[in-house]
Design an enzyme around this catalytic site. Sequence first.
Site, PDB file in Angstrom:
ATOM      1  CB  THR A  15      -0.960   0.028   1.208  1.00 37.49           C
ATOM      2  OG1 THR A  15      -1.775   1.208   1.125  1.00 37.49           O
ATOM      3  CG2 THR A  15      -0.238   0.024   2.545  1.00 37.49           C
ATOM      4  NE  ARG A  16      -0.006   5.917  -4.254  1.00 36.84           N
ATOM      5  CZ  ARG A  16      -1.198   6.055  -4.843  1.00 36.84           C
ATOM      6  NH1 ARG A  16      -1.775   5.045  -5.487  1.00 36.84           N
ATOM      7  NH2 ARG A  16      -1.828   7.217  -4.823  1.00 36.84           N
ATOM      8  CG  HIS A  45      -8.920   4.041   6.262  1.00 36.49           C
ATOM      9  ND1 HIS A  45      -8.723   4.955   7.260  1.00 36.49           N
ATOM     10  CD2 HIS A  45      -8.421   4.599   5.128  1.00 36.49           C
ATOM     11  CE1 HIS A  45      -8.148   6.038   6.755  1.00 36.49           C
ATOM     12  NE2 HIS A  45      -7.944   5.835   5.469  1.00 36.49           N
ATOM     13  CG  HIS A  61      -7.007  -0.827   3.494  1.00 37.63           C
ATOM     14  ND1 HIS A  61      -7.346   0.432   3.924  1.00 37.63           N
ATOM     15  CD2 HIS A  61      -7.033  -0.776   2.142  1.00 37.63           C
ATOM     16  CE1 HIS A  61      -7.551   1.217   2.899  1.00 37.63           C
ATOM     17  NE2 HIS A  61      -7.372   0.509   1.798  1.00 37.63           N
ATOM     18  N   GLY A  94      -5.254  -5.791  -5.427  1.00 33.25           N
ATOM     19  CA  GLY A  94      -6.637  -5.297  -5.385  1.00 33.25           C
ATOM     20  C   GLY A  94      -6.998  -4.563  -6.655  1.00 33.25           C
ATOM     21  NE  ARG A  95     -12.610  -0.508  -8.727  1.00 31.82           N
ATOM     22  CZ  ARG A  95     -12.378   0.640  -9.333  1.00 31.82           C
ATOM     23  NH1 ARG A  95     -11.385   1.399  -8.942  1.00 31.82           N
ATOM     24  NH2 ARG A  95     -13.157   1.035 -10.335  1.00 31.82           N
ATOM     25  CG  HIS A 144      -1.376  -3.668  -7.355  1.00 28.99           C
ATOM     26  ND1 HIS A 144      -1.462  -4.224  -6.112  1.00 28.99           N
ATOM     27  CD2 HIS A 144      -0.066  -3.412  -7.560  1.00 28.99           C
ATOM     28  CE1 HIS A 144      -0.253  -4.329  -5.595  1.00 28.99           C
ATOM     29  NE2 HIS A 144       0.612  -3.831  -6.462  1.00 28.99           N
ATOM     30  CG  MET A 171     -12.425  -5.412   0.819  1.00 26.93           C
ATOM     31  SD  MET A 171     -13.232  -7.002   1.006  1.00 26.93           S
ATOM     32  CE  MET A 171     -13.386  -7.088   2.775  1.00 26.93           C
ATOM     33  CB  VAL A 190      11.229  39.627  -3.601  1.00 24.50           C
ATOM     34  CG1 VAL A 190      12.083  38.466  -4.067  1.00 24.50           C
ATOM     35  CG2 VAL A 190      10.100  39.140  -2.728  1.00 24.50           C
ATOM     36  NE  ARG A 191      12.935  41.419 -10.019  1.00 27.78           N
ATOM     37  CZ  ARG A 191      13.803  40.770 -10.787  1.00 27.78           C
ATOM     38  NH1 ARG A 191      15.094  41.010 -10.647  1.00 27.78           N
ATOM     39  NH2 ARG A 191      13.393  39.881 -11.663  1.00 27.78           N
ATOM     40  NE  ARG A 213      11.618  39.427 -17.050  1.00 27.27           N
ATOM     41  CZ  ARG A 213      11.029  40.622 -16.885  1.00 27.27           C
ATOM     42  NH1 ARG A 213      10.124  40.786 -15.949  1.00 27.27           N
ATOM     43  NH2 ARG A 213      11.342  41.640 -17.651  1.00 27.27           N
ATOM     44  CB  ILE A 257       5.991  40.919 -13.232  1.00 24.16           C
ATOM     45  CG1 ILE A 257       6.182  42.405 -12.905  1.00 24.16           C
ATOM     46  CG2 ILE A 257       5.368  40.750 -14.615  1.00 24.16           C
ATOM     47  CD1 ILE A 257       7.098  43.143 -13.875  1.00 24.16           C
ATOM     48  CE  LYS A 264       7.227  50.786  -8.915  1.00 26.39           C
ATOM     49  NZ  LYS A 264       7.589  49.363  -8.950  1.00 26.39           N
TER      50      LYS A 264
HETATM   51  S1  PPS Z   1       9.585  39.264 -12.300  1.00 30.47           S
HETATM   52  O1  PPS Z   1       9.494  39.244 -13.777  1.00 30.47           O
HETATM   53  O2  PPS Z   1       8.398  38.703 -11.692  1.00 30.47           O
HETATM   54  O3  PPS Z   1      10.819  38.623 -11.836  1.00 30.47           O
HETATM   55  O4  PPS Z   1       9.658  40.802 -11.915  1.00 30.47           O
HETATM   56  P1  PPS Z   1       9.569  41.417 -10.412  1.00 30.47           P
HETATM   57  O5  PPS Z   1      10.499  40.726  -9.511  1.00 30.47           O
HETATM   58  O6  PPS Z   1       8.149  41.479 -10.010  1.00 30.47           O
HETATM   59  O7  PPS Z   1      10.143  42.857 -10.582  1.00 30.47           O
HETATM   60  C1  PPS Z   1       9.415  43.764 -11.256  1.00 30.47           C
HETATM   61  C2  PPS Z   1       9.722  45.171 -10.713  1.00 30.47           C
HETATM   62  O8  PPS Z   1      11.017  45.557 -11.160  1.00 30.47           O
HETATM   63  C3  PPS Z   1      10.943  46.786 -11.863  1.00 30.47           C
HETATM   64  N1  PPS Z   1      11.604  46.561 -13.176  1.00 30.47           N
HETATM   65  C4  PPS Z   1      11.147  45.828 -14.214  1.00 30.47           C
HETATM   66  N2  PPS Z   1       9.980  45.152 -14.424  1.00 30.47           N
HETATM   67  C5  PPS Z   1       9.833  44.489 -15.570  1.00 30.47           C
HETATM   68  N3  PPS Z   1      10.754  44.426 -16.549  1.00 30.47           N
HETATM   69  C6  PPS Z   1      11.932  45.096 -16.394  1.00 30.47           C
HETATM   70  N4  PPS Z   1      12.867  45.042 -17.370  1.00 30.47           N
HETATM   71  C7  PPS Z   1      12.161  45.820 -15.189  1.00 30.47           C
HETATM   72  N5  PPS Z   1      13.193  46.555 -14.722  1.00 30.47           N
HETATM   73  C8  PPS Z   1      12.840  46.986 -13.488  1.00 30.47           C
HETATM   74  C9  PPS Z   1       9.520  47.203 -11.883  1.00 30.47           C
HETATM   75  O9  PPS Z   1       9.450  48.300 -11.000  1.00 30.47           O
HETATM   76  C10 PPS Z   1       8.709  46.073 -11.304  1.00 30.47           C
HETATM   77  O10 PPS Z   1       7.896  46.464 -10.205  1.00 30.47           O
HETATM   78  P2  PPS Z   1       6.298  46.525 -10.246  1.00 30.47           P
HETATM   79  O11 PPS Z   1       5.909  46.632  -8.813  1.00 30.47           O
HETATM   80  O12 PPS Z   1       5.797  45.264 -10.888  1.00 30.47           O
HETATM   81  O13 PPS Z   1       6.002  47.749 -11.023  1.00 30.47           O
END
Ligand code: PPS
Length: 572
Positions: free
Chosen positions: A196-197, A201, A204, A289-290, A292, A331, A434-435, A449, A475, A513
Amino acid sequence: MSLIEPHGGELVDLVVDAVRAAELREQSHDWVSWDLTARQLNDFELLANGGLSPLHGFLGEADYEAVLESMRLADGTLWPIPVMLDVTPELAAAVSPGSPVALRNEEGVMLGSLMVTDVWKPDLEREAERVFGTTNPEHPGVVYLKDQANPWYVGGTVEALQLPVHYDFKDLRKTPRRLREEFAASGWSKVVAFQTRNPMHRAHVELTMRAEAETGANVLIHPVVGLTKPGDVDHYTRVRVYKAIHARYPEGSASLALLSLAMRMGGPREAVWHAIIRKNHGVTHFIVGRDHAGPGEDSSGKPFYGPYEAQDFVLAHEEELGVTLVPFKLMVFVPDEDRYMPVDELEEGTRYLSISGTELRRRLAEGEEIPEWFSYPEVVDELRRTHRSRAEQGFTVFFTGLSGSGKSTIANALMVKLLERGGRTVTLLDGDIVRRNLSKGLGFSKEDRDTNILRIGYVAAEITKAGGVAVCAPIAPYAGPRAENRRTISAVGGYLLVHVATPLEVCEQRDRKGLYAKARAGIIKEFTGISDPYEEPTDAEITIETTETFPDEAADLIIDHLVREGYLPKES
Ligand code: PPS
């Protein structure tokens, strides 16, 4: 040793003595090394301890071809599943027949040596067709060959310095030799194995006890704790369940041992393989069994194998196998008689009950009752310890959308609303944030990306597994890593993809931006939507058009969804 002769046939043992081990270790300084993958580690263990007797190593090309074509090794021995060492082109280029390879675990500990006899590039599509009878990428065995297997094969004989070490459930990890000795010492001349994996119950237990009564054999509960079907209940939980179940058998009538097998989900062929492996473990009878070792149905609802195809297949080879098939139909519980019966033995019109695996998972997820006729209270308790209901699980809300689409604003609103409700920790993994830390230094090529998105997915999965909430807002322009994240995160909790579908023209018009202007002017290269692709998701649970929806409303839409799905309580 005469003690282990009664059944099982000749047992291969590839573990060498201390002198030879030291010699191999010494020689290996000049050898190339290969780190065994998770599947290969399972295969290595069963090769080394004789579970895969009569194999003495990974198959060479002639054996591989014969197994594919006729389910036999080149010398005619029945062998349904090919067992090879799949390696990278780099390793394949570095070895040739006669080369020794040091086989290591992921920590670099040398477990064995391989004396190479063959190196070849297989046709994996053909292998899938021959072994699994399909090339449908929904079959887990096919997925493995397509996406996970390395493209070259190396065959050769193995010498094992040691068996892979397990730190969990040590007393239940019994080698074929040990089981044979135990059966002989207990005077068990007939043993019927149950494979079994899944958690066990009442059905079985009833089934194995019937098998015991019908054959006069003792039962070996022999669950697979190597690789099973993706999405299965983790083996830690299952083994705790098996231990609880084992205690339900009359004292001394049943044994429990764990098998480090990497299942291929190969249905009929795999059933024959399981029988061979069990025979090596000293078993005389094998329950099939069924469906398998089958992966169930594809997305169109068509089963990959017929429900009793595996039984027929084992039966056709029974004599050659030297293991007696004990076939079982499904069963079911007959409430009027308060007992379990095989469905085919019921008189027409008899009322019966059963709960499917899907229904059981739903009940566990939604915290619903699981009736006593179905399982034992101690088993249900064990399952509930790991299957937290959705109200207690962690989850990830993963936003995707163009730059300037409004992802971050909605993600922030959602985070605040979740914090206002309380009950779980909330972590925001916004693209820009994150970046600046986790993905610092990565650029915007497809490769970077993808790395960025998979890193976010990794962290989100850890947060989700620990019961928290991860709100991610990159993105995430490519479908591949999004799908990969869905897979890993869904395996440990909830996952919700939200597509913030603001059209490019609107994002560009807003240009908060000033990045779009720069991208149009060619100052920023590879800009998503302008000079780089955005793959629109087709699998989003929620799609938000921010041209018509305010961030506050968008966050409420997501909260409503989470309430409907049971992750959040109704009232705030
Ligand atoms: S990804 O594709 O998911 O890894 O991108 P992400 O980490 O979300 O980063 C996107 C933000 O980096 C800025 N930025 C760019 N975006 C897209 N393409 C290029 N070439 C680029 N260069 C810089 C941009 O401000 C993105 O932020 P958001 O909040 O999406 O506007």
